[in-house]
Design an enzyme around this catalytic site. Structure first.
Site, PDB file in Angstrom:
ATOM      1  CG  HIS A 140      -5.344  -0.028  -1.951  1.00 14.27           C
ATOM      2  ND1 HIS A 140      -5.697  -1.052  -1.096  1.00 14.27           N
ATOM      3  CD2 HIS A 140      -4.442   0.734  -1.277  1.00 14.27           C
ATOM      4  CE1 HIS A 140      -5.040  -0.903   0.061  1.00 14.27           C
ATOM      5  NE2 HIS A 140      -4.276   0.163  -0.041  1.00 14.27           N
ATOM      6  CD  GLU A 162     -12.577  14.658 -11.363  1.00 17.36           C
ATOM      7  OE1 GLU A 162     -11.650  15.183 -11.991  1.00 17.36           O
ATOM      8  OE2 GLU A 162     -12.855  14.928 -10.188  1.00 17.36           O
ATOM      9  CB  SER A 212      -0.967  -0.043   1.191  1.00 14.42           C
ATOM     10  OG  SER A 212      -1.934   0.970   1.073  1.00 14.42           O
TER      11      SER A 212
END
Lengths: 284, 284
Positions: free
Chosen positions: B189, B165, B147
């Site tokens: 992720h 977006e 991570s």
């Protein structure tokens, strides 16, 4: 009538398009209906402007009256000669001779948003749909579809799906579309709803197609010369598996990650174009 | 100790890796810590197995004690010879001679998750970080980051960003990373949090780099031969701008859509590999 449009256009800063070629217009949903209305004005111009005879097909929607009237008002206010809402709610209504006659003689057809499966279920394999497809493919009418109306454009259609997972078969529900642009698999609200993974999944399952993801208030325009032109606020994403060297898309179980090696991606912005035959993007 | 691991492994269906080469391991977060622990077992094996001397650096986290103990327990239960939590909370602590000595002599270093900016702020440009980087790049230690610990691997780092977006500059907050794999921009992720658009944005801004998106419970392994090997449940997504013919990434304003023509994408699954020099994917 043209005066009216022009003054209205100036007041809302609409750029009135100079081109008026007929086209198939694939709109990613949520196109501007209030301010410049750029994409809708483009459709209106390509449908003949003041001479336009426009058919609105709101059948994807469960509220066809509301959505039908909304577009009806927009195109009437632009100054179209004639606007009709073809509110098909049962397949048999596709045989209605008055509607068939209108579809056969109109200059613009607009598929609204809603549920692409509903639109497909009402129109597919009807004489009216065949008429629409043949006229659109022969560039005898401008055909626009937004959201669900865009999703139905391909032979294969993404009927639904998810996000937030790596590409896999269960991320995309594939169905049959209306086959107006059979070489494409269209997805809409594309980046707005994070749909890259589901389009990648769809292309891995059908690698003989080209994926096209259209953002909201964005439009891919086909004038019948194998080229896409882009207009609007977002991007049109092309997923081209033409050089793909490996995928397990045809054989994976549900949930298993889909692998793809050598996929070509283009993010096309306003004015850019893409040649479907040459598989080449051009800056515009 | 090996007996203990083997029986534990069998009972939870862990495949004990045969290879034990040192590596840099880039983990997409949320790696399995309970069942097979495949990625963590891989790290443990590459750190020397029963002879492993492991340093856990929990400094990305605001709860370094809790996360430190969690990994400490995991690696102790696997049978590591020594496990130490290097709980750096101020930059000065990087000079601690006992910790420096441990970092210099350990066989495995594990960066936990948390906030990559926090990890960077505590470690960057310290003698300890330089030690870690040099040892990792010389393959003298196995370095894993999960991570936030993965995000810091590149020279350029995605510090944060959004989704929903089309690619644009405001979708990705770029910062400087710890430069262990300087040719990459790492995102983590990846599909789980719909981060394709932000990685595409990052690569359009830095087209001299290669983008690497790592899904949760998935790991990209670098053994120092310019190759990535993939293990785990999801995919590693490579975004290669090597053949890019156009982008406006260096000049767009915030919010303006980023265009990219001719980007190559690979979705690499378990066992697949990618050659960073040749820029070629191989099925594994």
């Amino acid at each position: 009538m043209l005066q009216k449009i022009t003054s209205q256009s100036l007041s809302t800063e609409v750029k009135m398009p100079h081109f008026k070629k007929t086209a198939v217009m694939v709109i990613g949903g949520a196109e501007d209906k209030i301010h410049g209305k750029e994409i809708l004005v483009n459709f209106f111009a390509r449908s003949g402007g003041e001479n336009a005879r426009i058919a609105i097909i709101p059948s994807a929607s469960r509220e066809p009256v509301i959505i039908g009237i909304r577009y009806n008002t927009i195109f009437e206010e632009m100054g179209a000669k004639s606007v009709a809402v073809i509110d098909i709610r049962e397949r048999e209504q596709c045989d209605h001779p008055v509607w068939q006659n209108y579809i056969q003689t109109c200059t613009g057809i607009f598929f609204t948003g809603g549920d692409q499966l509903r639109l497909w279920a009402l129109l597919s394999d009807t004489p009216m749909m065949e008429m629409i497809r043949l006229r659109a493919q022969a560039n005898k009418v401008t055909l626009a579809g937004t959201s669900a109306g865009a999703a139905v454009m391909g032979h294969h259609m993404i009927a639904g799906g998810g996000s937030g997972e790596c590409p896999n078969r269960s991320l995309t529900d594939m169905a049959t579309g209306l086959g107006i642009l059979p070489e494409l698999i269209v997805d809409q609200h594309f980046h707005n709803r994070n749909r890259m993974a589901r389009l990648l999944s769809a292309i891995a399952i059908h690698p003989d197609k080209i994926g096209m993801g259209v953002d909201e208030d964005t439009c891919a325009i086909f004038e019948g010369d194998d080229k896409i032109q882009v207009t609007g606020k977002g991007v049109v994403t092309i997923v081209d598996p033409g050089e793909m060297s490996y995928t397990n898309g045809h054989q994976v179980d549900n949930g298993e990650p889909i692998r793809i090696h050598n996929l070509r991606i283009h993010l096309l912005g306003y004015g850019d174009s893409y040649d479907l035959k040459q598989r080449a993007a051009s800056y515009g």
